[in-house]
Design a protein around this motif. Structure first.
Motif, PDB file in Angstrom:
ATOM      1  N   GLN A 112       0.995  -1.273  -0.061  1.00 35.66           N
ATOM      2  CA  GLN A 112       0.186   0.134  -0.080  1.00 35.66           C
ATOM      3  C   GLN A 112       0.758   1.388  -0.107  1.00 35.66           C
ATOM      4  O   GLN A 112       0.258   2.229  -0.425  1.00 35.66           O
ATOM      5  CB  GLN A 112      -0.893   0.090   1.323  1.00 35.66           C
ATOM      6  CG  GLN A 112      -1.888  -1.020   1.088  1.00 35.66           C
ATOM      7  CD  GLN A 112      -3.212  -0.633   0.397  1.00 35.66           C
ATOM      8  OE1 GLN A 112      -3.227   0.297  -0.303  1.00 35.66           O
ATOM      9  NE2 GLN A 112      -4.129  -1.624  -0.358  1.00 35.66           N
ATOM     10  N   TYR A 113       1.982   1.181   0.356  1.00 35.37           N
ATOM     11  CA  TYR A 113       3.082   2.261   0.631  1.00 35.37           C
ATOM     12  C   TYR A 113       3.180   2.801  -0.988  1.00 35.37           C
ATOM     13  O   TYR A 113       3.333   4.126  -1.083  1.00 35.37           O
ATOM     14  CB  TYR A 113       4.424   1.964   1.118  1.00 35.37           C
ATOM     15  CG  TYR A 113       5.110   1.130   0.424  1.00 35.37           C
ATOM     16  CD1 TYR A 113       6.242   1.665  -0.563  1.00 35.37           C
ATOM     17  CD2 TYR A 113       5.296  -0.122   0.610  1.00 35.37           C
ATOM     18  CE1 TYR A 113       7.335   0.907  -1.148  1.00 35.37           C
ATOM     19  CE2 TYR A 113       6.110  -1.017  -0.211  1.00 35.37           C
ATOM     20  CZ  TYR A 113       6.984  -0.469  -0.976  1.00 35.37           C
ATOM     21  OH  TYR A 113       7.852  -1.428  -1.378  1.00 35.37           O
ATOM     22  N   GLU A 145       7.248   1.400   7.330  1.00 36.91           N
ATOM     23  CA  GLU A 145       7.842   0.327   7.239  1.00 36.91           C
ATOM     24  C   GLU A 145       7.009  -0.903   6.487  1.00 36.91           C
ATOM     25  O   GLU A 145       7.339  -2.178   6.776  1.00 36.91           O
ATOM     26  CB  GLU A 145       8.641  -0.334   8.210  1.00 36.91           C
ATOM     27  CG  GLU A 145       9.757   0.544   8.866  1.00 36.91           C
ATOM     28  CD  GLU A 145      10.289   0.248   9.929  1.00 36.91           C
ATOM     29  OE1 GLU A 145       9.898  -0.997  10.401  1.00 36.91           O
ATOM     30  OE2 GLU A 145      11.304   0.595  10.516  1.00 36.91           O
ATOM     31  N   GLY A 146       6.207  -0.409   5.450  1.00 37.80           N
ATOM     32  CA  GLY A 146       5.437  -1.170   4.711  1.00 37.80           C
ATOM     33  C   GLY A 146       4.265  -1.815   5.406  1.00 37.80           C
ATOM     34  O   GLY A 146       3.446  -2.736   4.764  1.00 37.80           O
ATOM     35  N   ARG A 147       4.066  -1.367   6.533  1.00 38.24           N
ATOM     36  CA  ARG A 147       2.964  -1.889   7.290  1.00 38.24           C
ATOM     37  C   ARG A 147       1.842  -0.853   7.371  1.00 38.24           C
ATOM     38  O   ARG A 147       2.108   0.220   7.739  1.00 38.24           O
ATOM     39  CB  ARG A 147       3.256  -2.542   8.700  1.00 38.24           C
ATOM     40  CG  ARG A 147       4.285  -3.589   8.519  1.00 38.24           C
ATOM     41  CD  ARG A 147       4.481  -4.222  10.002  1.00 38.24           C
ATOM     42  NE  ARG A 147       5.070  -3.200  10.912  1.00 38.24           N
ATOM     43  CZ  ARG A 147       4.742  -2.477  11.867  1.00 38.24           C
ATOM     44  NH1 ARG A 147       3.453  -2.747  12.258  1.00 38.24           N
ATOM     45  NH2 ARG A 147       5.191  -1.596  12.353  1.00 38.24           N
ATOM     46  N   ILE A 148       0.448  -0.983   7.520  1.00 40.18           N
ATOM     47  CA  ILE A 148      -0.582  -0.251   7.915  1.00 40.18           C
ATOM     48  C   ILE A 148      -0.660  -0.211   9.222  1.00 40.18           C
ATOM     49  O   ILE A 148      -1.008  -1.331   9.942  1.00 40.18           O
ATOM     50  CB  ILE A 148      -2.092  -0.603   7.104  1.00 40.18           C
ATOM     51  CG1 ILE A 148      -1.883  -0.868   5.565  1.00 40.18           C
ATOM     52  CG2 ILE A 148      -2.877   0.360   7.461  1.00 40.18           C
ATOM     53  CD1 ILE A 148      -3.088  -1.303   5.010  1.00 40.18           C
ATOM     54  N   VAL A 149      -0.287   0.941   9.899  1.00 35.95           N
ATOM     55  CA  VAL A 149      -0.388   1.014  11.210  1.00 35.95           C
ATOM     56  C   VAL A 149      -1.331   1.644  11.823  1.00 35.95           C
ATOM     57  O   VAL A 149      -1.599   1.712  13.219  1.00 35.95           O
ATOM     58  CB  VAL A 149       0.973   1.866  11.756  1.00 35.95           C
ATOM     59  CG1 VAL A 149       2.302   0.947  11.362  1.00 35.95           C
ATOM     60  CG2 VAL A 149       1.163   3.216  11.174  1.00 35.95           C
ATOM     61  N   ASP A 150      -2.238   2.446  11.041  1.00 37.84           N
ATOM     62  CA  ASP A 150      -3.527   3.075  11.514  1.00 37.84           C
ATOM     63  C   ASP A 150      -4.775   2.029  11.749  1.00 37.84           C
ATOM     64  O   ASP A 150      -4.995   1.436  10.744  1.00 37.84           O
ATOM     65  CB  ASP A 150      -3.932   4.062  10.697  1.00 37.84           C
ATOM     66  CG  ASP A 150      -4.933   5.049  11.229  1.00 37.84           C
ATOM     67  OD1 ASP A 150      -5.905   4.374  11.760  1.00 37.84           O
ATOM     68  OD2 ASP A 150      -5.101   6.218  10.877  1.00 37.84           O
ATOM     69  N   PRO A 151      -4.975   1.641  12.832  1.00 42.37           N
ATOM     70  CA  PRO A 151      -5.828   0.682  12.948  1.00 42.37           C
ATOM     71  C   PRO A 151      -7.478   0.844  12.265  1.00 42.37           C
ATOM     72  O   PRO A 151      -8.027   0.075  11.694  1.00 42.37           O
ATOM     73  CB  PRO A 151      -6.089   0.466  14.559  1.00 42.37           C
ATOM     74  CG  PRO A 151      -5.637   1.811  14.954  1.00 42.37           C
ATOM     75  CD  PRO A 151      -4.618   2.215  14.143  1.00 42.37           C
TER      76      PRO A 151
END
Length: 296
Positions: A112-113, A145-151
């Motif tokens: 997604q980035y 870092e390639g992860r969706i961190v917003d829940p």
């Protein structure tokens, strides 16, 4: 949007079916956006394939089929935008696709980035100025870092994918099957689907699909058609006062939508009369519940 969301906002959004061509990814393929680059591995491609298997349609090439709002691009604003710049339906059934923005449900989470990078660099993507790299104290971090961190973003993306999968059971698979011979299996017809864009057609194939589920569904579809005819008439009338040359193709397409709606309504009214005479009733409670929930 989903078909149910279009029914919920029948007096605000002109509905259509958007058909897009989606590239199938292969291991070793390079995806580059500005300074960002990814070389796809087996895991990346498996992620794309898993989404395609549940959300897309294969006929040699791969296609997306979804309900969508349609309006004059020259207006440059969403029909749900209030005069103060806020969403007028934020608390009254705001479409799920708006919550997903700027992410893409057809791309694996780990990539997604690249979606953000592409949309942030776009000169035409609405909201591109709000997509910025690096952490900021005044904004929530979306991807790290390639992860969706917003829940909330993760949840919206999961719900949008679930909604698209649900649409498949309600109408999109049936529409794909109905259009296959004349569109998806025809090289000449497929040329109408632009690369990186969408072919927009009348919502009528979807309406005829769900209207066949029950008498109540047919009634809801007729009501929806009446609302759409009135909305299209108002939209065209306003466009004629603007007298813009670039509005003309849209006006022509809207008139085509209206003509298709009128023929579909006549067909549904005739079907109701035949059903009444024969005492035959088709029932799909899942479709009826789906549409009924949208209009209450």
């Amino acid at each position: 949007m989903t078909l149910a969301e279009l029914f919920r906002h029948a007096d605000r959004f002109i509905g259509c079916i958007a058909i897009g061509r989606v590239a199938r990814r292969r291991p070793g393929e390079r995806l580059r956006v500005g300074r960002h680059e990814a070389v796809l591995d087996e895991g990346d491609c498996a992620g794309f394939d898993a989404l395609a298997d549940t959300l897309l349609y294969n006929a040699g090439d791969t296609f997306s089929i979804a309900a969508q709002g349609f309006d004059y691009p020259s207006l440059g604003r969403c029909p749900a935008l209030a005069d103060d710049g806020r969403c007028a339906i934020h608390l009254q059934g705001k479409p799920l696709t708006c919550e997903v923005v700027p992410l893409d449900p057809l791309v694996p989470d780990s990539l997604q980035y690249l979606v953000l990078a592409e949309r942030g660099n776009s000169a035409v993507y609405v909201g591109s100025a709000y997509i910025q790299e690096a952490k900021r104290n005044d904004a929530a971090l979306l991807i790290d870092e390639g992860r969706i961190v917003d829940p909330r973003a993760r949840d919206a993306l999961a719900r949008r994918r679930s909604a698209l999968e649900g649409e498949r059971a309600i109408w999109t698979q049936a529409v794909f099957d109905a259009l296959r011979a004349d569109l998806f299996d025809s090289a000449a017809a497929l040329a109408r689907i632009p690369v990186g864009g969408f072919l927009t057609i009348s919502l009528v194939p979807a309406l005829l699909t769900v209207a066949a589920a029950s008498a109540r569904c047919r009634e809801l579809c007729i009501d929806y058609i009446d609302s759409q005819l009135a909305l299209i008439e108002r939209g065209i009338a306003h466009a004629l006062t603007r007298r813009r040359l670039d509005d003309r193709p849209v006006t022509q397409q809207l008139r085509g939508f209206a003509n298709a709606y009128q023929h579909a309504k006549a067909r549904l009214v005739d079907a109701a009369a035949v059903e009444l005479d024969n005492g035959e009733r088709a029932e799909r409670s899942d479709v009826e519940a789906y549409l009924s929930s949208a209009v209450h």
